[in-house]
Structures are given as C-alpha cells and as structure tokens.
Design a protein around this motif. Structure first.
Motif, PDB file in Angstrom:
ATOM      1  N   MET A  16     -41.294  -1.813 -11.001  1.00 17.05           N
ATOM      2  CA  MET A  16     -41.289  -0.576 -10.742  1.00 17.05           C
ATOM      3  C   MET A  16     -42.289  -0.538  -9.616  1.00 17.05           C
ATOM      4  O   MET A  16     -43.339  -1.331  -9.558  1.00 17.05           O
ATOM      5  CB  MET A  16     -42.211   0.200 -11.915  1.00 17.05           C
ATOM      6  CG  MET A  16     -42.293   1.674 -11.549  1.00 17.05           C
ATOM      7  SD  MET A  16     -43.002   2.673 -12.883  1.00 17.05           S
ATOM      8  CE  MET A  16     -41.786   2.529 -14.239  1.00 17.05           C
ATOM      9  N   SER A  17     -41.782   0.260  -8.752  1.00 14.72           N
ATOM     10  CA  SER A  17     -42.521   0.447  -7.406  1.00 14.72           C
ATOM     11  C   SER A  17     -43.968   1.047  -7.385  1.00 14.72           C
ATOM     12  O   SER A  17     -44.135   1.898  -8.489  1.00 14.72           O
ATOM     13  CB  SER A  17     -42.122   1.096  -6.197  1.00 14.72           C
ATOM     14  OG  SER A  17     -41.785   2.499  -6.526  1.00 14.72           O
ATOM     15  N   VAL A  18     -44.952   0.910  -6.735  1.00  6.82           N
ATOM     16  CA  VAL A  18     -46.380   1.808  -6.760  1.00  6.82           C
ATOM     17  C   VAL A  18     -45.903   3.087  -6.717  1.00  6.82           C
ATOM     18  O   VAL A  18     -46.720   4.019  -7.606  1.00  6.82           O
ATOM     19  CB  VAL A  18     -47.050   1.124  -5.538  1.00  6.82           C
ATOM     20  CG1 VAL A  18     -48.447   2.182  -5.619  1.00  6.82           C
ATOM     21  CG2 VAL A  18     -47.423  -0.230  -5.664  1.00  6.82           C
ATOM     22  N   ARG A  19     -45.126   3.540  -5.913  1.00  2.30           N
ATOM     23  CA  ARG A  19     -45.006   5.107  -5.732  1.00  2.30           C
ATOM     24  C   ARG A  19     -44.300   5.749  -7.152  1.00  2.30           C
ATOM     25  O   ARG A  19     -44.801   6.649  -7.541  1.00  2.30           O
ATOM     26  CB  ARG A  19     -43.756   5.372  -4.671  1.00  2.30           C
ATOM     27  CG  ARG A  19     -43.417   6.833  -4.288  1.00  2.30           C
ATOM     28  CD  ARG A  19     -42.504   6.940  -3.239  1.00  2.30           C
ATOM     29  NE  ARG A  19     -42.403   8.273  -2.949  1.00  2.30           N
ATOM     30  CZ  ARG A  19     -43.124   8.959  -2.039  1.00  2.30           C
ATOM     31  NH1 ARG A  19     -44.221   8.522  -1.610  1.00  2.30           N
ATOM     32  NH2 ARG A  19     -42.890  10.467  -1.778  1.00  2.30           N
ATOM     33  N   ALA A  20     -43.334   4.930  -7.668  1.00  2.00           N
ATOM     34  CA  ALA A  20     -42.690   5.365  -8.879  1.00  2.00           C
ATOM     35  C   ALA A  20     -43.913   5.315  -9.998  1.00  2.00           C
ATOM     36  O   ALA A  20     -44.007   6.198 -10.954  1.00  2.00           O
ATOM     37  CB  ALA A  20     -41.625   4.614  -9.172  1.00  2.00           C
ATOM     38  N   ALA A  21     -44.714   4.475 -10.067  1.00  2.00           N
ATOM     39  CA  ALA A  21     -45.719   4.311 -10.906  1.00  2.00           C
ATOM     40  C   ALA A  21     -46.562   5.421 -10.991  1.00  2.00           C
ATOM     41  O   ALA A  21     -46.976   5.962 -11.788  1.00  2.00           O
ATOM     42  CB  ALA A  21     -46.434   2.811 -10.991  1.00  2.00           C
ATOM     43  N   ILE A  22     -46.831   5.698  -9.655  1.00  2.00           N
ATOM     44  CA  ILE A  22     -47.959   6.874  -9.473  1.00  2.00           C
ATOM     45  C   ILE A  22     -47.407   8.212  -9.989  1.00  2.00           C
ATOM     46  O   ILE A  22     -48.082   9.113 -10.456  1.00  2.00           O
ATOM     47  CB  ILE A  22     -48.508   6.842  -8.056  1.00  2.00           C
ATOM     48  CG1 ILE A  22     -49.300   5.639  -7.620  1.00  2.00           C
ATOM     49  CG2 ILE A  22     -49.136   8.451  -7.620  1.00  2.00           C
ATOM     50  CD1 ILE A  22     -49.730   5.596  -6.295  1.00  2.00           C
ATOM     51  N   LEU A  23     -46.030   8.348  -9.514  1.00  2.00           N
ATOM     52  CA  LEU A  23     -45.252   9.648  -9.860  1.00  2.00           C
ATOM     53  C   LEU A  23     -45.326   9.688 -11.496  1.00  2.00           C
ATOM     54  O   LEU A  23     -45.515  10.841 -12.170  1.00  2.00           O
ATOM     55  CB  LEU A  23     -43.838   9.795  -9.461  1.00  2.00           C
ATOM     56  CG  LEU A  23     -43.100  10.880  -9.547  1.00  2.00           C
ATOM     57  CD1 LEU A  23     -43.537  12.213  -8.967  1.00  2.00           C
ATOM     58  CD2 LEU A  23     -41.678  10.589  -9.197  1.00  2.00           C
ATOM     59  N   LEU A  24     -44.945   8.649 -12.223  1.00  2.00           N
ATOM     60  CA  LEU A  24     -45.152   8.860 -13.694  1.00  2.00           C
ATOM     61  C   LEU A  24     -46.415   9.216 -14.231  1.00  2.00           C
ATOM     62  O   LEU A  24     -46.735   9.942 -15.204  1.00  2.00           O
ATOM     63  CB  LEU A  24     -44.508   7.321 -14.249  1.00  2.00           C
ATOM     64  CG  LEU A  24     -44.579   7.091 -15.984  1.00  2.00           C
ATOM     65  CD1 LEU A  24     -43.342   8.426 -16.454  1.00  2.00           C
ATOM     66  CD2 LEU A  24     -44.013   5.859 -16.172  1.00  2.00           C
ATOM     67  N   GLU A  25     -47.445   8.236 -13.457  1.00  2.00           N
ATOM     68  CA  GLU A  25     -48.751   8.795 -14.050  1.00  2.00           C
ATOM     69  C   GLU A  25     -49.121  10.119 -13.749  1.00  2.00           C
ATOM     70  O   GLU A  25     -50.024  10.781 -14.595  1.00  2.00           O
ATOM     71  CB  GLU A  25     -49.862   7.674 -13.156  1.00  2.00           C
ATOM     72  CG  GLU A  25     -51.191   8.078 -13.392  1.00  2.00           C
ATOM     73  CD  GLU A  25     -52.107   7.163 -12.643  1.00  2.00           C
ATOM     74  OE1 GLU A  25     -52.644   7.853 -11.377  1.00  2.00           O
ATOM     75  OE2 GLU A  25     -52.192   5.923 -12.486  1.00  2.00           O
ATOM     76  N   GLN A  26     -49.047  10.799 -12.744  1.00  2.00           N
ATOM     77  CA  GLN A  26     -49.193  12.175 -12.445  1.00  2.00           C
ATOM     78  C   GLN A  26     -48.426  13.084 -13.195  1.00  2.00           C
ATOM     79  O   GLN A  26     -48.956  14.371 -13.426  1.00  2.00           O
ATOM     80  CB  GLN A  26     -49.139  12.556 -10.783  1.00  2.00           C
ATOM     81  CG  GLN A  26     -50.125  11.838 -10.011  1.00  2.00           C
ATOM     82  CD  GLN A  26     -51.523  11.773 -10.391  1.00  2.00           C
ATOM     83  OE1 GLN A  26     -51.935  12.911 -10.657  1.00  2.00           O
ATOM     84  NE2 GLN A  26     -52.038  10.537 -10.387  1.00  2.00           N
ATOM     85  N   ARG A  27     -47.228  12.706 -13.647  1.00  2.00           N
ATOM     86  CA  ARG A  27     -46.548  13.626 -14.413  1.00  2.00           C
ATOM     87  C   ARG A  27     -47.204  13.731 -15.923  1.00  2.00           C
ATOM     88  O   ARG A  27     -47.082  14.613 -16.322  1.00  2.00           O
ATOM     89  CB  ARG A  27     -45.238  13.010 -14.447  1.00  2.00           C
ATOM     90  CG  ARG A  27     -43.906  13.830 -15.361  1.00  2.00           C
ATOM     91  CD  ARG A  27     -42.381  13.328 -15.418  1.00  2.00           C
ATOM     92  NE  ARG A  27     -42.026  13.508 -13.990  1.00  2.00           N
ATOM     93  CZ  ARG A  27     -40.901  12.953 -13.478  1.00  2.00           C
ATOM     94  NH1 ARG A  27     -40.280  12.153 -14.239  1.00  2.00           N
ATOM     95  NH2 ARG A  27     -40.599  13.079 -12.233  1.00  2.00           N
ATOM     96  N   THR A  28     -47.505  12.643 -16.401  1.00  2.00           N
ATOM     97  CA  THR A  28     -48.089  12.639 -17.667  1.00  2.00           C
ATOM     98  C   THR A  28     -49.229  13.134 -17.451  1.00  2.00           C
ATOM     99  O   THR A  28     -49.802  13.988 -18.403  1.00  2.00           O
ATOM    100  CB  THR A  28     -48.465  11.117 -17.906  1.00  2.00           C
ATOM    101  OG1 THR A  28     -47.161  10.354 -18.176  1.00  2.00           O
ATOM    102  CG2 THR A  28     -49.014  11.105 -19.496  1.00  2.00           C
TER     103      THR A  28
END
Length: 490
Positions: free
Chosen positions: A1-13
């Motif tokens: 998983m890319s850093v961008r995708a990980a940050i997006l998942l983190e902020q959605r949660t």
C-alpha cells in the motif's frame, strides 16, 4: 500500500462520524503544523549554510597552512648541505651566479629563508665588483653582513678614468679583516694601495695583483707583510717589489720578467711548494745556486728566445731536491743543452711529471732526459718537432727481462707533433708492450717490472696510419686501454 493510500485510510477512520465543521478544524490544524515544520526547515537550512561556509573556510585555512610548510621536510643540517650544492661558487661565462642562487634558495619559503640567513658560508662566494659601474652599497652591505664572520674572496675590476672612491669599495674596505683573497682584474690605481695600507688583512691568504703601478712606492707595499696568512701570490714583479716572500708557498711571476729579477725573488722564497715563472732566456751571468728545499711543482715559460740567449742558466741556478713536476714552455726556438739539463735532473732526482711545449730537443736528447728520470709517470710533449721518431718508440718498447726505460710511465701525451720517422708497427708495438688487461693483472704471481698505461694521447700531424694500425688501436681500446686520438690522425 502506498503512503498516500495509507494516509487516506487513516484519515477516513479518524473522521468517521465527524461533521463538516469538525473536519475543517482538522484541516486548519494541519495547515498550522505545516507552517511550523516549514519554519523549522528554514532555520535548519540557515544553520546548514553557516556550517557549509565554516567547512569551506577551514579547507582554505588547511590549504594555506600546507603552503607555508617547507616543501621538503629534512633536518636543517641536510638542508644546508643541499643549499650548498644548489649555490654555484664557480665562475661561469665571466660571472659568478652565486648571488642569484643564494637569493633564489632563500626566497622559497620563510623556513628556508631563516636557515639560509643563519648559514654564513652560503654567502661567502666571490664578491666580484666592477668599480666602473654604478651600484648601490646597501645591497653589498647586506650581502657581506650575511657572510660574517667568515672570510670572503674579493675581485675588483677598475675602470679607466674613475680614480675616485666607490661606495661599494668603501663597504669592502670596512670588512678588510675578512678578505680571504684579493684579485685585481686590472691594474689598480696607486691611491688604492695607499688606502689599503690603512686596513688590516689578517685573513688574507691569496693575492693576484697584476702589475703594481709606478705611483706606488715601496713603503705602501709592506701592507701585505701584515697579512700573516698570505701564502699565494700572483704578480708582475719589479725590482722594487716588497713582499713577505718567506711565508709564500705558491708564487706566480708573470709577463716575461727579467731572469735576474725572478731569481732574486725566488732566492727569498725558501718555503715555496709551487711556482710559475714567465721569464726571458739570457746569457749566463750568475754563479750562485738557489735552494728551494720544498719546491714540488715548477712551471717555466720562456719568452723571446734567440740564438745568443739560453734558458738553461735559469735551471743552472736552481737546486730543487724535492721537485716532482716540471713544465717547460718556449715561445720561440731555444737551444737545448742536454748536459746542463741532465745536471739539473741529478739535482732533482724525484721527478714524476714532465711537460715540454715547443721544445727543440732531439730524439737523442729526449732519451737522455728519460734515462735520468727513472720515477717519471707522466710525459707530455706538445709541438716538439724533433724528438718523436721510431728510435724513441723503440727505446720505450718493453722487452721482458730487459732493463726498461722510465719503468713507472703511466700517461703519455703527444700533441701537435710531426714525427721525423714513424712506423705503424713500431708505435703500436711500443704501446702494446706496456699494456695488459685487468684479468692478466689479477693473474700475476709477482709485480710487473713496469707500470701499465693509464692513458695514451696521440695527436700526430701529417701522419696517415694504415687500417691495420687503426684496427690494432681498436683492439687495445676494447681491452680497456684509454687511447685518445686527435683530429689530425687520419
């Protein structure tokens, strides 16, 4: 998983169940954090630039310090020896380059300059001064101060018409107690000797005066009698010349001095070891014998020879029991008296070197000379037209078991001579009879009856040698004998 995708998942949660206003507040907090981080980056970049500048400056400091370090890291004693080899003290093309050499060495770096300035002998080369040239005395004063307290050679060139004191001469006179030698390249004016009489010469060892001017009275010349170390004198003598003759061991009397004057001077030089006399032959008028008990080298040059004058009376007046080297040179034909020369040889039985130039002796005369010179090791004949022939070479030829002529002869030089008779086989046979190889030398069980050659020089005019002769000379060269042949050998 890319850093961008990980940050997006983190902020959605993180924002799940939050209102739009709450999310806008989170965005504002992130903008604030960005500004804080950017401020820290700017501060760090400023500090980094300062550190880079310090680093670059220290690199320049290192380079500068390395430049100041002497290029060769050697002990001072060894550096001084190297400086001595780098400074030429000999005359080259009429000039002495040691001034430039010494300054060049002293300007490499401060360390070398300090060493050279504190090493007096590096500055003791000949002080060559042309008193006809305008030159500042300050430079000479500095140079002379660096050589103190050591002695220095002084060479003076006078300029016609400038009979006045020169600033540089005044600097030289101020250090007269440190003069090691004095060489007057031209005749000095009378006032110079008068001035010199006012100064001490306690280190003076050598003097080359040339001709003493008429304006100098005998009272001015005893200045050299106050030179306790004076041992060598080169001068055009006069009957009124007053010198400390007794303390000299090396004397040159030049310019065809009258024989009586020369002999009168020699009679006062009981401690001579080396002497050159340029004089005139004359009709015998003296009967007394002059003893030169320490004389080892004598060079006589005779001018203006004629049929009614003779050189032999000069030798008749000398008794030199320790003489080892004799050179006789004649400007014109002068008769040779073999009996008189033999008598001189008997009074000087230790002769090892004989050089004759333009001598008129015959082959028979020369053989008589060689017969009475049993210790002779060096013989040089230059432009002696009558003494070289087959008879001479046959006399020099060595036969095993026979009594050899001049058994110690090692060096033979024949220059500009026109043999009356000369056979290839006799000449090369004579040379070969006195030569053997190193291997033969090592294999000997007893010493040889004669010395072997060290060098043979042949420059015989109007002679055309055969190919066989040249081939034999080539064989001797290849066996190790040094044979020099002049351009006149064909």
């Amino acid at each position: 998983m890319s850093v961008r995708a990980a940050i997006l998942l983190e902020q959605r949660t993180r924002t799940e169940g939050k209102s739009r206003t709450e999310i806008q507040k989170l965005i504002g907090e992130s903008h604030s954090e960005i500004r804080s981080v950017e401020s820290q980056i700017a501060d760090l970049e400023s500090r980094l630039a300062s550190l880079v500048e310090r680093r670059d400056r220290e690199n320049l400091v290192v380079d500068a310090l390395r430049h100041l370090i002497p290029p060769i890291q050697l002990p001072v004693e060894l550096l001084v020896q190297i400086f001595g080899f780098a400074i030429c003290m000999e005359e080259q093309f009429g000039r002495y380059p040691h001034f430039q050499d010494a300054y060049r060495v002293s300007h490499v770096c401060s360390h070398w300059r300090e060493i050279s300035f504190s090493t007096p002998h590096l500055w003791t080369g000949p002080v060559d001064v042309n008193l006809g040239e305008d030159g500042g005395a300050d430079g000479f004063r500095t140079w002379l101060s660096r050589s103190a307290p050591m002695s220095v050679p002084i060479l003076l060139t006078w300029f016609p018409g400038k009979d006045v004191a020169h600033p540089v001469l005044e600097e030289l006179l101020a250090i007269s107690p440190r003069w090691r030698s004095l060489h007057l390249r031209q005749y000095a004016p009378a006032w110079f000797f008068m001035r010199l009489a006012e100064h001490r010469l306690e280190s003076l060892e050598e003097v080359n005066l040339g001709l003493v001017p008429d304006g100098v009275g005998t009272s001015a010349l005893p200045i050299f009698g106050a030179a306790p170390l004076l041992r060598k004198l080169d001068v055009v003598p006069t009957s009124r010349l007053n010198m400390p003759w007794m303390q000299l061991n090396d004397l040159a009397l030049r310019n065809g001095t009258a024989p009586d004057t020369s002999l009168d001077i020699l009679a006062q030089c009981a401690n001579l070891v080396t002497a050159y006399v340029g004089t005139l032959p004359w009709t015998p008028s003296r009967t007394e014998i002059i003893t030169l008990a320490h004389l080892r080298t004598l060079e006589l040059e005779f001018f203006e020879c004629g049929p009614e004058t003779h050189f032999m009376p000069f030798l008749d007046s000398l008794f030199a029991p320790t003489l080892t080297s004799l050179s006789l040179s004649f400007r014109l034909h002068c008769p040779w008296l073999v009996s008189a020369f033999t008598a001189f040889q008997l009074r000087s039985p230790h002769l090892t070197s004989l050089e004759l130039s333009h001598a008129s002796l015959t082959s028979d005369d020369l053989r008589a000379v060689l017969f009475h010179a049993p210790l002779l090791s060096d013989l040089s004949l230059r432009l002696c037209p009558y003494c070289v022939d087959d008879t001479l070479f046959l006399a020099l030829h060595y036969e095993s078991g026979s009594k050899p002529l001049v058994p110690h002869l090692r060096n033979l030089s024949l220059q500009g001579t026109s043999p009356t008779t000369l056979s290839d086989n006799i000449l090369v046979g004579m040379i070969a009879s006195r030569w053997w190889t190193d291997a033969e030398e090592e294999s000997r069980t007893a010493p040889a009856a004669i010395a072997r050659w060290e060098r043979v020089e042949l420059e015989l005019q109007t002679i055309k040698f055969s190919q066989k002769f040249e081939d034999m000379l080539g064989d001797l060269r290849r066996s190790g004998l040094h044979i020099g042949c002049g351009d006149t050998i064909q």
